[in-house]
Design a protein around this motif. Structure first.
Motif, short mmCIF file in Angstrom:
data_model
loop_
_atom_site.label_atom_id
_atom_site.label_comp_id
_atom_site.label_asym_id
_atom_site.label_seq_id
_atom_site.Cartn_x
_atom_site.Cartn_y
_atom_site.Cartn_z
N GLU A 210 48.32 37.33 41.37
CA GLU A 210 47.14 38.13 41.05
C GLU A 210 47.37 38.99 39.80
O GLU A 210 46.49 39.09 38.95
N LYS B 127 43.30 37.51 38.62
CA LYS B 127 42.35 37.04 39.63
C LYS B 127 42.76 37.55 41.00
O LYS B 127 43.91 37.81 41.26
N LYS B 128 41.77 37.66 41.85
CA LYS B 128 42.00 37.95 43.26
C LYS B 128 41.76 36.68 44.04
O LYS B 128 41.04 35.79 43.59
N THR B 129 42.34 36.59 45.23
CA THR B 129 42.19 35.37 46.01
C THR B 129 40.75 35.15 46.47
O THR B 129 40.38 34.05 46.82
N ASP B 130 39.92 36.21 46.46
CA ASP B 130 38.52 36.03 46.84
C ASP B 130 37.67 35.58 45.67
O ASP B 130 36.45 35.46 45.78
N GLY B 131 38.30 35.33 44.50
CA GLY B 131 37.59 34.84 43.34
C GLY B 131 37.13 35.92 42.38
O GLY B 131 36.70 35.64 41.27
N SER B 132 37.25 37.20 42.79
CA SER B 132 36.82 38.27 41.91
C SER B 132 37.92 38.60 40.90
O SER B 132 39.06 38.19 41.06
#
Length: 103
Positions: A91, A96-101
């Motif tokens: 990250e 990026k974050k794992t939730d796509g944000s």
């Protein structure tokens, strides 16, 4: 290196260096081990129909286990810590974050 310190020297055979593509993993356990099945989808999702009404009630993704890894319960905590550390590093590196944000 201290007398009681243990280090591992791990070699990856050439034929395994490329790894195996997997679309998802399934995790389950027995009384003596945790099992991680890495699965590759083999076809697009297939509709599931109710035999009485013919209505589509869901979809099934056909898949094949491409690798099965068994680890002792004691190693699960180490694996969870290592995954968290690597995810945090990913990250930070990618933004990026794992939730796509965005991070």
């Amino acid at each position: 290196m201290a007398n009681n310190e243990v280090k591992f020297k791990i070699d990856v055979p050439a034929e395994l260096e490329g790894g195996v593509p997997a679309d998802f993993a399934s995790l389950w356990h027995t009384s003596t081990s945790f099992v991680i099945d890495f699965v590759a989808a083999t076809k697009p999702p297939q509709p599931v129909t109710d035999p009485d009404t013919g209505a589509v009630t869901g979809r099934v993704v056909p898949g094949k286990v491409v690798s099965r890894v068994r680890i002792p319960p004691q190693q699960v905590f180490e694996l969870a810590r290592a995954l968290t550390q690597q995810l945090d590093a990913w990250e930070r590196e990618t933004g990026k974050k794992t939730d796509g944000s965005a991070a």
